[in-house]
Design a protein around this motif. Structure first.
Motif, PDB file in Angstrom:
ATOM      1  N   PHE B  17      93.816  38.221 105.641  1.00 39.01           N
ATOM      2  CA  PHE B  17      94.074  38.805 105.322  1.00 39.01           C
ATOM      3  C   PHE B  17      92.955  38.405 104.109  1.00 39.01           C
ATOM      4  O   PHE B  17      92.001  39.775 103.367  1.00 39.01           O
ATOM      5  CB  PHE B  17      95.279  38.893 104.720  1.00 39.01           C
ATOM      6  N   LEU B  20      89.339  39.549 105.124  1.00 43.74           N
ATOM      7  CA  LEU B  20      88.982  40.882 105.549  1.00 43.74           C
ATOM      8  C   LEU B  20      88.845  41.263 104.006  1.00 43.74           C
ATOM      9  O   LEU B  20      88.453  42.226 104.185  1.00 43.74           O
ATOM     10  CB  LEU B  20      89.741  41.542 106.037  1.00 43.74           C
ATOM     11  N   GLU B  21      89.839  40.954 103.186  1.00 47.15           N
ATOM     12  CA  GLU B  21      89.269  41.396 101.849  1.00 47.15           C
ATOM     13  C   GLU B  21      88.024  41.022 100.876  1.00 47.15           C
ATOM     14  O   GLU B  21      87.241  41.051 100.377  1.00 47.15           O
ATOM     15  CB  GLU B  21      90.580  40.793 100.690  1.00 47.15           C
ATOM     16  N   VAL B  23      85.415  40.068 102.559  1.00 46.31           N
ATOM     17  CA  VAL B  23      84.455  40.610 102.669  1.00 46.31           C
ATOM     18  C   VAL B  23      83.826  42.425 103.055  1.00 46.31           C
ATOM     19  O   VAL B  23      82.841  42.560 101.903  1.00 46.31           O
ATOM     20  CB  VAL B  23      84.737  41.663 104.382  1.00 46.31           C
TER      21      VAL B  23
END
Lengths: 137, 277
Positions: B17, B20-21, B23
Motif C-alpha cells: 500500500f 503504490l501510494e 508511486v
C-alpha cells in the motif's frame, strides 16, 4: 462509479491483489481524466481500508457462504454502512488532490458528500438491475 | 536481517500500500512537468479513439444545435466581410497583421470535455499531423476556450479555461486596463478577474477580451462580460466576477490558433531581457 468494481470484489481475493487491481483501475481512469495519479492514489487508499472496514462491521461469527459484499446478499442497510464511508473517503481524496490543497475546504467537503450519495445510489441500482441471484453460486 | 524480512512479509499488504501510494503521489506531483509526454493522458491513441467513437454517436443528437451555431457564425462573418469591402479598394490601405496571416486557424472537433472538476481538460480530434503544437490557443465563435497542453499524432489535449491553474492575460475593452482572468473552481459559467486597480471605473456588462500580449491568443478574443463588481474598503484591487462568453457545457467545434510570429516575438523579448541584465 468505478469504485463499485473495487467495492464488490469477492472477499476471498487476497489483499495484495485487491491493491494491485485498484492501482491499475485508478491508473486507467486517470489516463482518461488527464489527472495522472489522483484517482490511483484514492482507489489504492480505499482498497487498503476496505478489508479493515469489512472486519469492523462484520458481526461476531462472520458470514455464511458470502462471496461478494453486495446489497442483495447482505441487505441494503449493511451495504449502505459498508459503502458510504469508503466512497466518501475515496471522493474526498480525489477532490482534495484536484483542488491542490485545503483552501476550499467546505466547498470540497460539500462536493464530496453530494457525490457520495449519488455514487452509492447508482451502485445500488446497478446491483438490483444486473446481479442475478444465482450468478456467483 | 531475517527478522526484518519476516516483519516486512508479515505486513506486506501495508508495505505494498505504501509503495503504490508513493508511486501515485509521485505521478501527481510530476504530471504537469511532462507536458510533451502524451502517452498517459486522453490524447493518447487508445483514449483518443474511445472518446472519438463516443462523440460520433453523440453527434447525431446535437446536429440541430451545431447547424444553428454554424449558420449564426456564417452570418456574422458575412457581415464583417461586407464592412471590410470598401477598405480593400483603396490603394493606401495596409493589410493588418492578423489578416496577412500572422495567425492561422485549424478547425477541430471537441471529442471530450468536462466542467465539473477543479482541473478541466478537453480532447480534440486533431493532432501533430494537422499542425497542432503544444501551447497553442483554442477559441470558438463565442470566445476563448483554452490552451493546448499535449499533442499526439492524431489527438490533442488542452487546458480548458475552467482550470484553476490557467491564467489568461486579459483587457477590459472600454478602459484598456490590463488584468488577469482565472477560474476559482466553482461555477462553470463564471470566472474571476484579478489585479484590476481601484482607480479604474468598472461597470457591469463591460466586455473583457484577451490582451494579445502573450502571443498565444490574438488581441480581442472575447473572454466574457463583467457580472459583479465588488471592492473592500482598503483593498488595492477589485473582486470582479465575469460571465463567461463560451458555453463550456456544450462545446462542439473549436479553432486552434497558430501564431507564425511567436518565435520571432519571444526571441526578441528574450534578447531584451538579456540586455537588461
Amino acid at each position: 462509479m468505478y469504485v463499485g468494481f473495487i467495492l464488490l470484489l469477492p472477499i476471498s481475493v487476497s489483499r495484495n491483489y485487491v491493491l494491485l487491481i485498484a492501482a491499475f483501475t485508478g491508473f486507467v481512469i486517470d489516463i482518461f481524466y488527464n489527472s495522472l495519479g489522483t484517482h490511483m492514489a484514492a482507489t489504492i487508499l480505499m482498497a487498503f481500508i476496505r478489508p479493515l472496514w469489512i472486519n469492523a462491521i462484520t458481526p461476531r461469527g462472520g458470514y455464511e457462504n458470502i462471496e461478494s459484499p453486495t446489497a442483495k446478499d447482505l441487505g441494503l442497510a449493511w451495504f449502505l454502512a459498508y459503502s458510504l464511508p469508503l466512497v466518501f473517503i475515496h471522493l474526498c481524496l480525489v477532490f482534495f488532490i484536484e483542488a491542490g490543497g485545503f483552501h476550499m475546504f467546505f466547498f470540497v467537503i460539500f462536493k464530496a458528500i453530494t457525490s457520495t450519495f449519488l455514487t452509492v445510489f447508482v451502485l445500488i441500482i446497478i446491483q438490483y438491475l444486473f446481479y442475478s441471484k444465482g450468478r456467483f453460486s | 536481517m531475517r527478522r526484518l524480512f519476516q516483519f516486512i512479509y508479515q505486513y506486506r499488504a501495508f508495505f505494498l500500500f505504501l509503495v503504490l501510494e508513493l508511486v501515485s503521489g509521485w505521478l501527481v506531483v510530476n504530471h504537469n512537468n511532462y507536458i510533451s509526454a502524451s502517452y498517459f493522458n486522453s490524447s493518447s491513441a487508445i483514449a483518443g479513439n474511445v472518446y472519438d467513437s463516443r462523440q460520433n454517436i453523440q453527434d447525431y443528437f446535437q446536429l440541430k444545435q451545431v447547424n444553428q451555431n454554424l449558420a449564426d457564425e456564417n452570418e456574422q462573418l458575412r457581415n464583417q466581410l461586407a464592412l471590410k469591402q470598401p477598405m480593400l479598394d483603396t490603394s493606401q490601405f495596409k493589410t493588418p497583421v492578423y489578416l496577412s496571416g500572422q495567425y492561422d486557424y485549424t478547425m477541430a472537433k471537441v471529442v471530450n470535455n468536462s466542467v465539473s472538476r477543479f482541473r478541466n481538460y478537453f480532447t480534440l480530434n486533431k493532432g501533430r499531423n494537422d499542425g497542432i503544437e503544444e501551447g497553442m490557443g483554442v477559441v470558438n465563435s463565442l470566445g476563448l476556450v483554452g490552451k493546448i497542453k499535449s499533442v499526439s499524432n492524431n489527438f490533442s489535449t488542452g487546458y480548458s479555461a475552467l482550470h484553476v491553474n490557467l491564467l489568461v492575460s486579459a483587457l477590459i475593452d472600454e478602459t484598456q486596463t490590463l488584468c488577469t482572468a482565472t477560474w476559482d473552481g466553482t461555477d462553470p459559467t463564471k470566472m474571476k478577474l484579478k489585479y484590476v486597480p481601484r482607480h479604474v471605473q468598472v461597470k457591469k456588462e463591460m466586455d473583457v477580451v484577451t490582451s494579445g500580449f502573450n502571443s498565444i491568443f490574438p488581441e480581442g478574443v472575447k473572454i466574457g462580460e463583467v457580472d459583479t463588481v465588488f471592492i473592500q474598503k482598503n483593498a488595492t484591487f477589485y473582486d470582479i466576477t465575469l460571465k463567461v462568453a463560451v458555453d463550456f457545457q456544450s462545446l462542439d467545434y473549436v479553432y486552434v490558433i497558430g501564431n507564425k510570429l511567436k518565435q520571432e516575438k519571444d526571441s526578441l523579448e528574450q534578447s531584451i531581457e538579456v540586455l537588461n541584465d
